[in-house]
Design a protein around this motif. Structure first.
Motif, PDB file in Angstrom:
ATOM      1  N   ASP A   1       8.892   7.627 -14.494  1.00 28.44           N
ATOM      2  CA  ASP A   1       8.838   8.401 -13.257  1.00 28.44           C
ATOM      3  C   ASP A   1       9.710   7.747 -12.202  1.00 28.44           C
ATOM      4  OD1 ASP A   1       7.406   6.142 -12.678  1.00 28.44           O
ATOM      5  OD2 ASP A   1       5.531   7.142 -12.212  1.00 28.44           O
ATOM      6  N   GLY A   2       9.749   8.387 -11.028  1.00 28.46           N
ATOM      7  CA  GLY A   2      10.529   7.851  -9.920  1.00 28.46           C
ATOM      8  C   GLY A   2      11.993   7.694 -10.282  1.00 28.46           C
ATOM      9  N   THR A   3      12.606   6.625  -9.779  1.00 29.82           N
ATOM     10  CA  THR A   3      14.011   6.347 -10.051  1.00 29.82           C
ATOM     11  C   THR A   3      14.284   6.251 -11.532  1.00 29.82           C
ATOM     12  OG1 THR A   3      14.317   5.199  -7.950  1.00 29.82           O
ATOM     13  CG2 THR A   3      15.848   4.653  -9.708  1.00 29.82           C
ATOM     14  N   MET A   4      13.415   5.560 -12.262  1.00 32.06           N
ATOM     15  CA  MET A   4      13.615   5.389 -13.696  1.00 32.06           C
ATOM     16  C   MET A   4      13.505   6.721 -14.434  1.00 32.06           C
ATOM     17  SD  MET A   4      14.410   2.337 -13.864  1.00 32.06           S
ATOM     18  CE  MET A   4      14.172   0.673 -13.236  1.00 32.06           C
ATOM     19  N   GLY A   5      12.627   7.600 -13.959  1.00 31.32           N
ATOM     20  CA  GLY A   5      12.500   8.908 -14.571  1.00 31.32           C
ATOM     21  C   GLY A   5      13.743   9.754 -14.382  1.00 31.32           C
TER      22      GLY A   5
ATOM     23  N   ASP B   1      22.265   4.312  -5.877  1.00 33.22           N
ATOM     24  CA  ASP B   1      22.642   4.829  -4.572  1.00 33.22           C
ATOM     25  C   ASP B   1      22.273   3.805  -3.519  1.00 33.22           C
ATOM     26  OD1 ASP B   1      23.550   7.088  -5.748  1.00 33.22           O
ATOM     27  OD2 ASP B   1      21.832   8.346  -5.230  1.00 33.22           O
ATOM     28  N   GLU B   2      22.984   3.841  -2.413  1.00 31.40           N
ATOM     29  CA  GLU B   2      22.821   2.801  -1.398  1.00 31.40           C
ATOM     30  C   GLU B   2      21.390   2.686  -0.891  1.00 31.40           C
ATOM     31  OE1 GLU B   2      24.662   1.537   2.974  1.00 31.40           O
ATOM     32  OE2 GLU B   2      25.565   3.155   1.814  1.00 31.40           O
ATOM     33  N   GLU B   3      20.744   3.830  -0.606  1.00 35.29           N
ATOM     34  CA  GLU B   3      19.389   3.787  -0.060  1.00 35.29           C
ATOM     35  C   GLU B   3      18.414   3.161  -1.046  1.00 35.29           C
ATOM     36  OE1 GLU B   3      15.941   6.849   1.634  1.00 35.29           O
ATOM     37  OE2 GLU B   3      18.009   7.545   1.364  1.00 35.29           O
ATOM     38  N   GLU B   4      18.505   3.581  -2.300  1.00 34.86           N
ATOM     39  CA  GLU B   4      17.589   3.049  -3.301  1.00 34.86           C
ATOM     40  C   GLU B   4      17.914   1.601  -3.645  1.00 34.86           C
ATOM     41  OE1 GLU B   4      18.004   6.118  -6.305  1.00 34.86           O
ATOM     42  OE2 GLU B   4      16.002   6.833  -5.782  1.00 34.86           O
ATOM     43  N   MET B   5      19.184   1.249  -3.594  1.00 36.17           N
ATOM     44  CA  MET B   5      19.575  -0.130  -3.829  1.00 36.17           C
ATOM     45  C   MET B   5      18.960  -1.034  -2.763  1.00 36.17           C
ATOM     46  SD  MET B   5      21.588  -2.089  -5.761  1.00 36.17           S
ATOM     47  CE  MET B   5      23.042  -1.199  -6.315  1.00 36.17           C
ATOM     48  N   THR B   6      19.013  -0.566  -1.512  1.00 42.92           N
ATOM     49  CA  THR B   6      18.449  -1.337  -0.414  1.00 42.92           C
ATOM     50  C   THR B   6      16.947  -1.500  -0.579  1.00 42.92           C
ATOM     51  OG1 THR B   6      20.173  -0.568   1.098  1.00 42.92           O
ATOM     52  CG2 THR B   6      18.150  -1.436   2.087  1.00 42.92           C
ATOM     53  N   GLN B   7      16.268  -0.413  -0.963  1.00 41.75           N
ATOM     54  CA  GLN B   7      14.823  -0.466  -1.149  1.00 41.75           C
ATOM     55  C   GLN B   7      14.443  -1.431  -2.262  1.00 41.75           C
ATOM     56  OE1 GLN B   7      13.024   3.252  -2.258  1.00 41.75           O
ATOM     57  NE2 GLN B   7      10.940   2.527  -1.909  1.00 41.75           N
ATOM     58  N   ALA B   8      15.179  -1.366  -3.379  1.00 35.23           N
ATOM     59  CA  ALA B   8      14.892  -2.266  -4.494  1.00 35.23           C
ATOM     60  C   ALA B   8      15.121  -3.709  -4.083  1.00 35.23           C
ATOM     61  CB  ALA B   8      15.760  -1.907  -5.698  1.00 35.23           C
ATOM     62  N   GLY B   9      16.170  -3.941  -3.297  1.00 35.80           N
ATOM     63  CA  GLY B   9      16.448  -5.291  -2.833  1.00 35.80           C
ATOM     64  C   GLY B   9      15.366  -5.818  -1.920  1.00 35.80           C
TER      65      GLY B   9
ATOM     66  N   LYS C   1       0.837  -1.209   0.000  1.00 34.76           N
ATOM     67  CA  LYS C   1       0.000   0.000   0.000  1.00 34.76           C
ATOM     68  C   LYS C   1       0.871   1.258   0.000  1.00 34.76           C
ATOM     69  CE  LYS C   1      -4.433   1.461   1.847  1.00 34.76           C
ATOM     70  NZ  LYS C   1      -5.097   1.083   0.612  1.00 34.76           N
ATOM     71  N   GLY C   2       0.586   2.150  -0.923  1.00 37.68           N
ATOM     72  CA  GLY C   2       1.352   3.391  -1.011  1.00 37.68           C
ATOM     73  C   GLY C   2       2.679   3.238  -1.732  1.00 37.68           C
ATOM     74  N   ASP C   3       2.968   2.032  -2.211  1.00 39.89           N
ATOM     75  CA  ASP C   3       4.235   1.765  -2.877  1.00 39.89           C
ATOM     76  C   ASP C   3       4.150   2.183  -4.342  1.00 39.89           C
ATOM     77  OD1 ASP C   3       6.459   0.681  -4.105  1.00 39.89           O
ATOM     78  OD2 ASP C   3       6.423  -1.166  -2.946  1.00 39.89           O
ATOM     79  N   THR C   4       5.057   3.072  -4.756  1.00 41.14           N
ATOM     80  CA  THR C   4       5.074   3.517  -6.151  1.00 41.14           C
ATOM     81  C   THR C   4       6.204   2.866  -6.949  1.00 41.14           C
ATOM     82  OG1 THR C   4       6.480   5.410  -5.600  1.00 41.14           O
ATOM     83  CG2 THR C   4       4.082   5.746  -5.533  1.00 41.14           C
ATOM     84  N   VAL C   5       7.062   2.111  -6.269  1.00 38.33           N
ATOM     85  CA  VAL C   5       8.230   1.535  -6.937  1.00 38.33           C
ATOM     86  C   VAL C   5       7.813   0.537  -8.009  1.00 38.33           C
ATOM     87  CG1 VAL C   5      10.285   0.102  -6.626  1.00 38.33           C
ATOM     88  CG2 VAL C   5       9.740   1.902  -4.976  1.00 38.33           C
TER      89      VAL C   5
END
Length: 294
Positions: A277-281, A222-230, A66-70
């Motif tokens: 959008d987001g990271t890809m954007g 970036d480390e934060e986004e890498m962690t989130q994607a993982g 819920k609320g996840d846009t990734v």
């Protein structure tokens, strides 16, 4: 490098292939879908993934996402990328190329969802356990290939050229090659060997398409986004990627005598009426699709 040498669909690089299938499943159920994959959801549902993966947009309303846009951001990117390479094969086969090779095919279903001309032969190269899982699910779905599909179960750092030959690959016929979602997981020497082998096996008139990701400059790593994607997929992506300096694929292919061009993901998305959008954007100008002909 054991993460690349020994993996199935729920470990190492295999999890990323499953994540791409989830993204295709999400796109399939969207209005105005760029790609329709009737088997993507079945892959996601059949796999015992380390963390739950969505297989329908309604899943994103559940508490887990819920609320996840990734996921929707990733689905848009995967849709654009998949459509670009779908169109690459459509042009190649329309121009008479009757042999195609998917390198690190993963859960690709182009053999089943695209229209191929009569007699077209398609080779899918990947790890044995990945292809076994894939064939099991497709068999359960009673999927019928629309071409002469040949699975080649071999690691790309073994003698995959010999395995391809044993499966019926013909070096005298022009070939359409695809390396989608592969290069970031290869070290520089393996990537160079890959291109050298493709060049050696390619008859005049052959074409190639590759996805290029500049892992050294992309903010998406970036480390934060890498962690989130993982966390989204249940795998530590940083252990799978190779961030060493590599020569740009367009220059490599040009140096081998191919005629090459590059399109950014953002340019491609806009041609298809989409906006990343987001990271890809943020990084869509650094994600590239290179096509070349010999």
């Amino acid at each position: 490098m054991s993460s690349f040498n020994q993996w199935d669909i729920v470990s190492g690089v295999g999890v990323t292939a499953l994540g791409v299938a989830a993204a295709r499943a999400l796109e399939t159920h969207r209005s105005g879908a760029l790609v329709t994959d009737p088997y993507a959801s079945a892959f996601v549902e059949a796999a015992d993934a380390p963390v739950p993966l969505p297989s329908h947009p309604r899943d994103l309303d559940s508490q887990a996402w819920k609320g996840d846009t990734v996921w929707m951001s990733m689905a848009t990117y995967v849709a654009v990328r998949s459509r670009f390479f779908d169109d690459f094969f459509a042009r190649a086969t329309a121009d008479g190329i009757g042999q195609a090779v998917l390198l690190a095919a993963g859960l690709d279903t182009r053999a089943f969802r695209l229209d191929w001309p009569a007699g077209c032969r398609l080779f899918e190269v990947d790890q044995p356990r990945v292809l076994e899982f894939k064939d099991t699910v497709l068999g359960e779905q009673q999927a019928q290939a629309r071409c002469d599909r040949r699975a080649v179960a071999v690691d790309l750092r073994d003698d995959w050229a010999a395995a391809l030959h044993d499966a019926g690959f013909d070096t005298t016929r022009p070939t359409a090659w695809l390396a989608e979602g592969l290069l970031p997981y290869l070290p520089a020497d393996a990537e160079n060997n890959l291109f050298a082998t493709i060049h050696r096996l390619s008859a005049p008139g052959s074409r190639i398409a590759v996805e290029h990701v500049d892992t050294q400059s992309l903010g998406m790593f970036d480390e934060e986004e890498m962690t989130q994607a993982g966390q989204q997929m249940g795998v530590d992506i940083s252990t799978l990627l190779h961030n060493e300096d590599k020569e740009h694929p367009e220059r490599v292919l040009t140096g081998l005598g191919w005629t090459a061009r590059s399109d950014t993901a953002q340019q491609t998305a806009r041609r298809y009426g989409r906006e990343l959008d987001g990271t890809m954007g943020r990084n869509g100008g650094k994600l590239e699709y290179i096509t070349a002909s010999r």
